[in-house]
Design a protein around this motif. Structure first.
Motif, short mmCIF file in Angstrom:
data_model
loop_
_atom_site.label_atom_id
_atom_site.label_comp_id
_atom_site.label_asym_id
_atom_site.label_seq_id
_atom_site.Cartn_x
_atom_site.Cartn_y
_atom_site.Cartn_z
N LEU A 101 0.66 -1.17 0.11
CA LEU A 101 0.03 -0.01 0.11
C LEU A 101 0.84 1.32 -0.02
O LEU A 101 0.55 2.28 -0.82
N VAL A 102 1.85 1.27 0.78
CA VAL A 102 2.35 2.76 1.05
C VAL A 102 3.16 3.39 0.03
O VAL A 102 2.58 4.51 -0.37
N ARG A 103 4.38 2.80 -0.29
CA ARG A 103 5.14 3.62 -1.28
C ARG A 103 4.21 3.41 -2.46
O ARG A 103 4.19 4.49 -3.15
N GLY A 104 3.70 2.23 -3.07
CA GLY A 104 2.80 2.39 -4.23
C GLY A 104 1.75 3.35 -4.32
O GLY A 104 1.33 3.93 -5.28
N GLY A 105 0.91 3.41 -3.20
CA GLY A 105 -0.01 4.32 -3.31
C GLY A 105 0.39 5.96 -3.30
O GLY A 105 -0.13 6.81 -3.78
N LEU A 106 1.75 6.08 -2.48
CA LEU A 106 2.04 7.43 -2.60
C LEU A 106 2.42 8.04 -3.97
O LEU A 106 2.32 8.99 -4.20
N VAL A 107 3.24 6.85 -4.86
CA VAL A 107 3.56 7.07 -5.96
C VAL A 107 2.18 7.26 -7.04
O VAL A 107 2.11 8.36 -7.81
N ALA A 108 1.33 6.38 -6.71
CA ALA A 108 -0.06 6.66 -7.62
C ALA A 108 -0.70 8.01 -7.41
O ALA A 108 -1.03 8.74 -8.03
#
Length: 293
Positions: A101-108
């Motif tokens: 969730l965290v890094r991928g969500g921040l990038v998205a």
């Protein structure tokens, strides 16, 4: 790639020593491993339990569960993580949830913001079945997109990305990607950057957030009055940490209330990291690939 025994590292100033419970495999790391000759250090998203804190660390304590992006030696049972890059994992979430969730969500989220998605916009998301792409499809809709098209490497992934909320699916070898699009969120780059630019409509915006590079023809931008915007999480993490923290809290809230779903393709033993890389290189993953020590 092979597993080796090594001494546990010692955290330095401002660093945490984390017993890793999950390590997220990223496309930049996979590319680096393939393209670099000789031994290299591998970074990645990590999540686990703090077992020691270096000098100057006051915001985290031994025993707390944290996640963050580690730029070197992430493929290990014990990982050194900069405290500035770390955040807490909620009690109701697992380490695997955190790296999905965290890094991928921040990038998205950052890519959606950079693209200035407006209500009713037609949005194309490349690498839509990746860890970041699965979240970008959902967040683009939440940002107001009227139509979200998912671009993937194989038609076999169509059902998966449609299940995430995409309205249509195209494959990279399709002659027509179904444009014109107001916004393209591109996590692939390379040879696909040209077709992605040509899929833009008048005044369209392409956000390049992947590690694939590529060349843009200025004439294609002039023809459409379009623009290309580069987005990299590192600039935001160090330049606007308070914004990152707010977005991160929102991601966890969305996961908790069910308005944002993560997708994990596989949890693979750390010693079999080569198999995890092969999944991504062959574009077979549906969601995040996670290594588990």
């Amino acid at each position: 790639m092979r597993a080796e025994r090594a001494e546990a590292p010692v955290p330095g100033e401002g660093e945490l020593l984390v017993r890793a419970e999950a390590i997220g495999v990223t496309l930049p790391t996979v590319r680096k491993a393939r393209e670099t000759a000789g031994p290299i250090v591998l970074g990645g998203e990590v999540a686990g339990t703090v077992v020691a804190a270096g000098p100057g660390v006051t915001e985290f304590a031994v025993g707390e569960r944290v996640t963050g992006l580690c730029f070197a030696d992430a493929y290990a049972q014990f990982v050194v993580l900069g405290a500035a890059m770390a955040s807490r994992i909620p009690a109701d979430a697992s380490a695997v949830d955190a790296v999905a969730l965290v890094r991928g969500g921040l990038v998205a989220r950052g890519a959606c913001e950079a693209g200035r998605i407006d209500k009713g916009d037609a949005v194309l998301v490349t690498a839509a079945a990746s860890g970041v792409g699965t979240l970008a499809v959902q967040l683009a809709r939440q940002a107001g997109a009227g139509r979200v098209t998912a671009a993937v490497g194989s038609a076999a992934k169509s059902g998966f990305v449609l299940g995430l909320g995409a309205d249509a699916v195209v494959t990279y070898d399709d002659p027509d990607w179904g444009g014109p699009f107001d916004v393209v969120l591109d996590g692939v780059g390379g040879d696909l950057l040209g077709p992605a630019v040509r899929a833009l409509g008048t005044g369209g915006r392409l956000v390049a957030f992947g590690s694939g590079g590529g060349t843009v023809e200025a004439y294609e931008l002039l023809l459409r009055g379009a623009s290309v915007i580069g987005f990299q999480m590192r600039h935001l993490a160090f330049g606007r940490p308070e914004l990152c923290a707010r977005w991160r809290d929102e991601l966890w809230r969305q996961r908790a209330d069910g308005t944002l779903r993560t997708a994990v393709h596989a949890e693979i033993p750390l010693a079999e990291a080569a198999r995890a890389h092969a999944l991504i290189e062959q574009r077979r993953n549906l969601g995040k690939v996670v290594l588990v020590p």
